[in-house]
Design a protein around this motif. Structure first.
Motif, short mmCIF file in Angstrom:
data_model
loop_
_atom_site.label_atom_id
_atom_site.label_comp_id
_atom_site.label_asym_id
_atom_site.label_seq_id
_atom_site.Cartn_x
_atom_site.Cartn_y
_atom_site.Cartn_z
N ARG A 243 0.84 -1.19 0.00
CA ARG A 243 0.00 0.00 0.00
C ARG A 243 0.88 1.25 0.00
O ARG A 243 2.03 1.21 0.43
CB ARG A 243 -0.91 0.02 1.24
CG ARG A 243 -1.74 -1.23 1.40
CD ARG A 243 -2.40 -1.31 2.77
NE ARG A 243 -3.10 -2.58 2.96
CZ ARG A 243 -3.30 -3.16 4.13
NH1 ARG A 243 -2.87 -2.58 5.25
NH2 ARG A 243 -3.92 -4.31 4.21
N TYR A 244 0.30 2.36 -0.47
CA TYR A 244 1.03 3.63 -0.45
C TYR A 244 0.05 4.75 -0.14
O TYR A 244 -0.99 4.88 -0.79
CB TYR A 244 1.71 3.89 -1.79
CG TYR A 244 2.85 4.88 -1.68
CD1 TYR A 244 4.17 4.43 -1.59
CD2 TYR A 244 2.61 6.26 -1.63
CE1 TYR A 244 5.23 5.33 -1.48
CE2 TYR A 244 3.66 7.15 -1.50
CZ TYR A 244 4.97 6.69 -1.43
OH TYR A 244 6.01 7.58 -1.30
N LEU A 245 0.40 5.54 0.87
CA LEU A 245 -0.42 6.69 1.26
C LEU A 245 0.23 7.97 0.76
O LEU A 245 1.40 8.24 1.02
CB LEU A 245 -0.55 6.76 2.78
CG LEU A 245 -1.03 5.51 3.51
CD1 LEU A 245 -1.07 5.76 5.02
CD2 LEU A 245 -2.39 5.08 3.00
N LEU A 246 -0.54 8.78 0.04
CA LEU A 246 -0.06 10.08 -0.44
C LEU A 246 -1.25 11.04 -0.42
O LEU A 246 -2.01 11.14 -1.37
CB LEU A 246 0.52 9.96 -1.85
CG LEU A 246 1.06 11.24 -2.47
CD1 LEU A 246 2.26 11.78 -1.70
CD2 LEU A 246 1.45 11.00 -3.93
N ARG A 247 -1.40 11.74 0.69
CA ARG A 247 -2.53 12.68 0.79
C ARG A 247 -2.33 13.81 -0.23
O ARG A 247 -1.28 14.43 -0.28
CB ARG A 247 -2.63 13.26 2.20
CG ARG A 247 -2.94 12.18 3.23
CD ARG A 247 -3.77 12.64 4.39
NE ARG A 247 -3.37 13.85 5.05
CZ ARG A 247 -3.89 14.27 6.19
NH1 ARG A 247 -4.82 13.56 6.81
NH2 ARG A 247 -3.50 15.39 6.75
N HIS A 248 -3.36 14.06 -1.02
CA HIS A 248 -3.24 15.12 -2.02
C HIS A 248 -3.41 16.50 -1.39
O HIS A 248 -3.01 17.50 -1.98
CB HIS A 248 -4.25 14.90 -3.15
CG HIS A 248 -5.67 15.04 -2.77
ND1 HIS A 248 -6.38 14.02 -2.13
CD2 HIS A 248 -6.54 16.08 -2.90
CE1 HIS A 248 -7.62 14.44 -1.92
NE2 HIS A 248 -7.75 15.68 -2.36
N GLU A 249 -4.00 16.56 -0.17
CA GLU A 249 -4.20 17.77 0.64
C GLU A 249 -5.26 18.71 0.08
O GLU A 249 -6.12 19.18 0.80
CB GLU A 249 -2.89 18.55 0.88
CG GLU A 249 -1.77 17.73 1.50
CD GLU A 249 -2.09 17.15 2.89
OE1 GLU A 249 -3.23 17.31 3.38
OE2 GLU A 249 -1.21 16.52 3.46
#
Length: 342
Positions: free
Chosen positions: A153-159
């Motif tokens: 899995r990969y988390l990357l909040r776009h904000e």
């Protein structure tokens, strides 16, 4: 509330923005009930536990809201060794965790080779566990190396999905277009992908939040991290007000309704602003918590915002208390991998 879930899912940006403006002070109880019901239909009352390991507070970026931004000279910097990371996983596994989340700033020292080496070592020692990475924007080849090493899995909040608002929060060398490209690349590579929103960030209006929801509908991520903005004293936004709990709860509920299968954390930031924030998040459709497995001597150094909870129930040491709170709220703690249910 007379709005059905079908009507809500068909709303455009203007309609969503109007709904957010109307509901931000006190979200309608029927809306929260609908979000809970949808979550229960897909995942039941399970709340999945993830073990958070903050591997580095070095960052090459200079985001205006972040306490570990490059230009903050007040931060004592650290990075964990491979051995320290594996020890954190060993402790977590002994406590029952089956997902480890490796989070850090965009630290150039952690090359693709080094990260892949750590990931493969974790997967070798704990083949029954999922590995989640949250290390920022990379090129597709680097993401591919992570995936080939076994990252799940990969988390990357776009904000924020709105270009003008993104520029208000970030320096000129960063762009929402590149961040979105990263998210689409992660999906192509087969990761379970997480995006997310900072609610109440400086310059944000209901229109921006509505655009975030529409982007999430388009992306269809497997996870969405939504937490309130909290200022940090050593950033340009030090004097800005924090985001509101009710508006954050509203965004959690709307996200659950628009993306019924999504894994949705009740974030540490929620618990930082409100002692009952985590329970309120669950009652709006959230179903993930992430206690801290980082070494105790570095937890206070990974300060993205002021007042971050990193001890007590937020830490692995407080696991029994947190488990009891979740049970008392009517939910079932779950330490399995807790994968996305399609």
């Amino acid at each position: 509330m007379n709005i059905t879930t079908q009507i809500l899912r068909g709303m455009d940006q203007q309609q969503l923005a109007q709904l957010i403006e109307e509901q931000s002070i006190s979200p309608d109880l029927e809306l929260l009930k609908a979000a809970r019901s949808i979550r229960d239909d897909v995942y039941g009352r399970k709340v999945y536990f993830r073990g958070l390991i903050e591997i580095s507070n070095y960052c090459k970026n200079n985001c205006y809201y972040c306490g570990i931004r490059r230009d903050n000279r007040q931060v004592s910097r650290y990075r964990l060794t491979k051995e320290q990371i594996l020890h954190c996983c060993q402790v977590g596994h002994s406590l029952g965790f089956h997902t480890f989340v490796l989070q850090g700033g965009e630290d150039p020292w952690f090359t693709a080779k080094r990260v892949a080496d750590v990931v493969s070592a974790i997967k070798k020692e704990f083949p029954d566990c999922a590995v989640t990475l949250s290390l920022g924007e990379k090129e597709e080849d680097e993401y591919r190396a992570y995936r080939e090493a076994g990252a799940d899995r990969y988390l990357l909040r776009h904000e924020t999905a709105t270009p003008a608002h993104y520029r208000h929060l970030h320096p000129a060398e960063m762009s929402i277009d590149h961040r979105k490209q990263c998210l689409w690349a992660l999906k192509r590579l087969g990761f379970q992908v997480g995006a997310g929103v900072m609610v109440g960030s400086p310059g944000q209006t209901a229109k921006e939040l509505a655009q975030d929801l529409l982007f999430l509908k388009e992306l269809e991520p497997h996870m969405v991290g939504i937490g309130p903005f909290i200022p940090h004293k050593d950033t340009p936004f030090r004097d800005e007000p924090a985001g509101s709990i009710p508006q954050t709860i509203l965004m959690l509920a709307l996200t659950r309704i628009l993306l019924p299968h999504v894994l949705l954390p009740a974030t540490t930031a929620l618990g930082t602003l409100d002692p009952m924030g985590r329970e309120k998040g669950m009652d709006a459709g959230a179903n993930v918590v992430m206690p801290n497995l980082s070494p105790t001597d570095v937890r206070q150094l990974y300060t993205l915002y002021d007042g971050k909870l990193s001890t007590g129930e937020e830490a692995a040491e407080g696991l029994k208390a947190l488990t009891q709170r979740i049970l008392a709220a009517g939910y079932q703690p779950d330490f399995s991998r807790g994968d996305y249910k399609a």
